[in-house]
Design an enzyme around this catalytic site. Structure first.
Site, PDB file in Angstrom:
ATOM      1  N   HIS A 227       0.870  -1.192   0.000  1.00 21.43           N
ATOM      2  CA  HIS A 227       0.000   0.000   0.000  1.00 21.43           C
ATOM      3  C   HIS A 227       0.899   1.232   0.000  1.00 21.43           C
ATOM      4  CE1 HIS A 227      -3.506   2.357   0.462  1.00 21.43           C
ATOM      5  NE2 HIS A 227      -3.843   2.123   1.710  1.00 21.43           N
ATOM      6  N   HIS A 268      -0.939   0.600 -12.931  1.00 17.83           N
ATOM      7  CA  HIS A 268      -2.029   1.069 -12.071  1.00 17.83           C
ATOM      8  C   HIS A 268      -3.207   0.122 -12.146  1.00 17.83           C
ATOM      9  CE1 HIS A 268      -4.880   3.837 -10.147  1.00 17.83           C
ATOM     10  NE2 HIS A 268      -3.798   4.399  -9.651  1.00 17.83           N
ATOM     11  N   ASP A 323       3.783   7.411  -7.823  1.00 14.95           N
ATOM     12  CA  ASP A 323       4.961   7.244  -6.977  1.00 14.95           C
ATOM     13  C   ASP A 323       6.284   7.466  -7.702  1.00 14.95           C
ATOM     14  OD1 ASP A 323       3.577   6.755  -4.648  1.00 14.95           O
ATOM     15  OD2 ASP A 323       3.304   4.644  -5.145  1.00 14.95           O
TER      16      ASP A 323
HETATM   17  N1  CMX Z   1       6.253  -4.119 -13.103  1.00 10.34           N
HETATM   18  C1  CMX Z   1       6.195  -5.458 -13.237  1.00 10.34           C
HETATM   19  N2  CMX Z   1       5.052  -6.149 -13.429  1.00 10.34           N
HETATM   20  C2  CMX Z   1       3.921  -5.428 -13.511  1.00 10.34           C
HETATM   21  C3  CMX Z   1       3.913  -4.034 -13.414  1.00 10.34           C
HETATM   22  C4  CMX Z   1       5.132  -3.366 -13.186  1.00 10.34           C
HETATM   23  N3  CMX Z   1       5.227  -2.045 -13.022  1.00 10.34           N
HETATM   24  N4  CMX Z   1       2.638  -3.596 -13.535  1.00 10.34           N
HETATM   25  C5  CMX Z   1       1.874  -4.688 -13.701  1.00 10.34           C
HETATM   26  N5  CMX Z   1       2.646  -5.804 -13.679  1.00 10.34           N
HETATM   27  C6  CMX Z   1       2.202  -7.205 -13.754  1.00 10.34           C
HETATM   28  C7  CMX Z   1       1.337  -7.523 -12.533  1.00 10.34           C
HETATM   29  O1  CMX Z   1       2.145  -7.903 -11.426  1.00 10.34           O
HETATM   30  C8  CMX Z   1       0.484  -8.662 -13.054  1.00 10.34           C
HETATM   31  O2  CMX Z   1       1.253  -9.841 -13.045  1.00 10.34           O
HETATM   32  P1  CMX Z   1       0.571 -11.263 -12.686  1.00 10.34           P
HETATM   33  O3  CMX Z   1      -0.522 -11.451 -13.688  1.00 10.34           O
HETATM   34  O4  CMX Z   1       1.715 -12.214 -12.827  1.00 10.34           O
HETATM   35  O5  CMX Z   1       0.055 -11.134 -11.286  1.00 10.34           O
HETATM   36  C9  CMX Z   1       0.246  -8.257 -14.511  1.00 10.34           C
HETATM   37  O6  CMX Z   1       1.313  -7.374 -14.852  1.00 10.34           O
HETATM   38  C10 CMX Z   1      -1.068  -7.555 -14.748  1.00 10.34           C
HETATM   39  O7  CMX Z   1      -1.142  -6.459 -13.867  1.00 10.34           O
HETATM   40  P2  CMX Z   1      -2.171  -5.270 -14.099  1.00 10.34           P
HETATM   41  O8  CMX Z   1      -3.528  -5.852 -14.207  1.00 10.34           O
HETATM   42  O9  CMX Z   1      -1.695  -4.406 -15.197  1.00 10.34           O
HETATM   43  O10 CMX Z   1      -2.027  -4.411 -12.768  1.00 10.34           O
HETATM   44  P3  CMX Z   1      -2.459  -4.790 -11.276  1.00 10.34           P
HETATM   45  O11 CMX Z   1      -3.749  -4.120 -10.981  1.00 10.34           O
HETATM   46  O12 CMX Z   1      -2.356  -6.248 -11.024  1.00 10.34           O
HETATM   47  O13 CMX Z   1      -1.286  -4.093 -10.422  1.00 10.34           O
HETATM   48  C11 CMX Z   1       0.153  -2.415  -9.605  1.00 10.34           C
HETATM   49  C12 CMX Z   1      -1.181  -2.706 -10.295  1.00 10.34           C
HETATM   50  C13 CMX Z   1       0.245  -0.904  -9.326  1.00 10.34           C
HETATM   51  C14 CMX Z   1       0.213  -3.154  -8.238  1.00 10.34           C
HETATM   52  C15 CMX Z   1       1.314  -2.881 -10.532  1.00 10.34           C
HETATM   53  O14 CMX Z   1       1.274  -2.142 -11.701  1.00 10.34           O
HETATM   54  C16 CMX Z   1       2.685  -2.782  -9.887  1.00 10.34           C
HETATM   55  O15 CMX Z   1       3.092  -3.688  -9.154  1.00 10.34           O
HETATM   56  N6  CMX Z   1       3.445  -1.650 -10.122  1.00 10.34           N
HETATM   57  C17 CMX Z   1       4.765  -1.494  -9.558  1.00 10.34           C
HETATM   58  C18 CMX Z   1       4.672  -1.076  -8.100  1.00 10.34           C
HETATM   59  C19 CMX Z   1       4.214   0.363  -7.967  1.00 10.34           C
HETATM   60  O16 CMX Z   1       4.691   1.262  -8.630  1.00 10.34           O
HETATM   61  N7  CMX Z   1       3.252   0.597  -7.052  1.00 10.34           N
HETATM   62  C20 CMX Z   1       2.676   1.919  -6.838  1.00 10.34           C
HETATM   63  C21 CMX Z   1       1.216   2.004  -7.251  1.00 10.34           C
HETATM   64  C22 CMX Z   1       0.718   3.435  -7.169  1.00 10.34           C
HETATM   65  C23 CMX Z   1      -0.789   3.576  -7.234  1.00 10.34           C
HETATM   66  O17 CMX Z   1      -1.509   2.561  -7.054  1.00 10.34           O
HETATM   67  O18 CMX Z   1      -1.284   4.719  -7.418  1.00 10.34           O
END
Ligand code: CMX
Length: 388
Positions: A227, A268, A323
């Site tokens: 989070h 996101h 972020d």
């Molecule tokens: N790096 C690596 N893998 C990523 C990614 C990234 N930046 N963004 C998405 N993915 C992966 C997911 O882990 C997921 O993999 P699995 O199917 O193996 O579980 C797949 O791509 C599909 O993901 P998605 O549907 O596009 O996105 P989610 O809703 O699952 O996840 C988020 C969203 C933010 C958790 C993810 O993009 C991520 O982990 N980003 C990096 C961490 C980060 O910057 N966090 C801050 C978030 C800020 C905010 O929420 O405003």
């Protein structure tokens, strides 16, 4: 009952999924759309970037932007509420210096509640908002062993100025620090009703615990790496990259993906474009620190990472999220320890969570308030037994 609208068919597949997508309630302060991100009381965030934190707090509590007179009166009201009781420093000086700043924040808020609670949802929320700048600054002072509390003008200065005065700043960085922190607060104040920390805060308040207990609990929820702590991880990631050379950054991103690690600052759950909160922070960076080393790294990342991430069709949004830039900006203005970054997120969220608690306790259901939270759990792996 026949004319009630069905919002969602709940099936077995929804169980044990963290309530994801299950309708729970209504939110009067903000909502998020895939193309414009968060909106506060209907206004897209990109239109609010240059307002003061006090004006946005007014918006979240009153559902309309203040007139110029209302804005001055509200700023004066918050300034008058800003004094923190002396018992707070007695507690802060006993806390373990290597404890995480988010734990300090939670203890600090809980302590403020023990020292002064009015039992009025709105009053307590506004009092806590007004005291956050001093609490934040004092956490830095006591945790870093930078000396005792220092007196600040608690009656006329803005929220951000009171933080800056308390934490201390090199004078040549003062204007930049005020700008960066002020924008940071505006961009992070609220994000819909169902994010973990907001939901936790409202849920604690539903049992009629105090605003202080509810928000201290919300800060504990925010502290997790999935989070709020992502912003700490983002700057740590940028520092690890350490170069703004495009080919090297691209190689770094590819290696991270190969190792199964997230590319921080991208992706996101709701947005399908770059988060407007990231766009706003990039614009500030281009203005105040275009040649800063960390800023140069994130500028390159912003170009290279979406290109690499979009090769994986599973990733719905390869663009920058909120972020990516906040850490580089905080670092530039002298706030160089990323372990504190989530406390700024928490500071900002006190306003949104406080406003949502006030709505749930005093406005919704024609003023009766939402009852104590009690979602349903089914028994699993248990059968009826009796002591022989
Ligand atoms: N790096 C690596 N893998 C990523 C990614 C990234 N930046 N963004 C998405 N993915 C992966 C997911 O882990 C997921 O993999 P699995 O199917 O193996 O579980 C797949 O791509 C599909 O993901 P998605 O549907 O596009 O996105 P989610 O809703 O699952 O996840 C988020 C969203 C933010 C958790 C993810 O993009 C991520 O982990 N980003 C990096 C961490 C980060 O910057 N966090 C801050 C978030 C800020 C905010 O929420 O405003």
């Amino acid at each position: 009952m026949d004319d009630e609208k069905v919002l969602c068919e709940v099936t077995e597949n929804h169980l044990n999924t963290g309530l994801r997508g299950i309708p729970v309630g209504t939110c009067r302060t903000s909502f998020v759309t895939p193309t414009e991100g968060v909106h506060y009381c209907g206004y897209p965030i990109k239109e609010l970037v240059d307002f003061s934190p006090e004006d946005i707090i007014y918006l979240l509590f009153n559902k309309e932007l203040p007139t110029s007179d209302q804005s001055s009166a509200f700023k004066a009201d918050l300034a008058v509420r800003g004094h923190v009781p002396s018992g707070l420093t007695n507690v802060l000086q006993t806390l373990p210096k290597d404890g995480h700043p988010m734990d300090w924040l939670s203890v600090g808020i809980q302590t403020l509640g023990m020292l002064e609670t009015t039992d009025n949802w709105r009053e307590d929320s506004l009092n806590l908002i007004a005291r956050m700048p001093r609490l934040m600054g004092l956490i830095f002072r006591y945790r870093e062993g930078r000396g005792e509390d220092i007196a600040v003008d608690d009656t006329s200065k803005s929220l951000v100025q009171r933080f800056v005065d308390t934490v201390g700043v090199d004078e040549h960085l003062r204007a930049k620090m005020e700008r960066v922190v002020s924008t940071y607060l505006v961009l992070h104040m609220d994000h819909g009703g169902g994010n973990l920390s907001t939901f936790t805060g409202k849920s604690i308040a539903s049992g009629k615990a105090t605003v202080y207990s509810a928000i201290a609990g919300a800060m504990n929820a925010l502290s997790g790496p999935l989070h709020g702590r992502a912003n700490q991880s983002c700057l740590e990631f940028v520092l690890k990259i350490g170069t703004s050379d495009e080919a090297e950054v691209e190689q770094f991103v590819r290696n991270e993906l190969k190792e199964g690690r997230p590319v921080f600052g991208f992706g996101h759950a709701v947005l399908s474009v770059e988060d407007p909160r990231a766009t706003a922070q990039f614009a500030i960076g281009e203005e105040i620190c275009p040649d800063d080393e960390n800023f140069k790294v994130i500028r390159t990342l912003r170009k290279v990472a979406p290109m690499v991430l979009s090769e994986n069709k599973k990733i719905r949004n390869p663009n920058a999220n909120v972020d990516i830039a906040s850490g580089a900006l905080l670092y530039h203005v002298g706030l160089t320890d990323p372990t504190y970054y989530t406390t700024f997120f928490g500071w900002a969220r006190v306003a949104g969570i406080g406003a949502q608690i006030v709505d749930e306790r005093t406005v919704l259901r024609s003023g009766k308030g939402v009852p104590i939270y009690r979602p349903k759990y089914f028994a699993e792996g248990q059968e009826l037994r009796h002591i022989e």
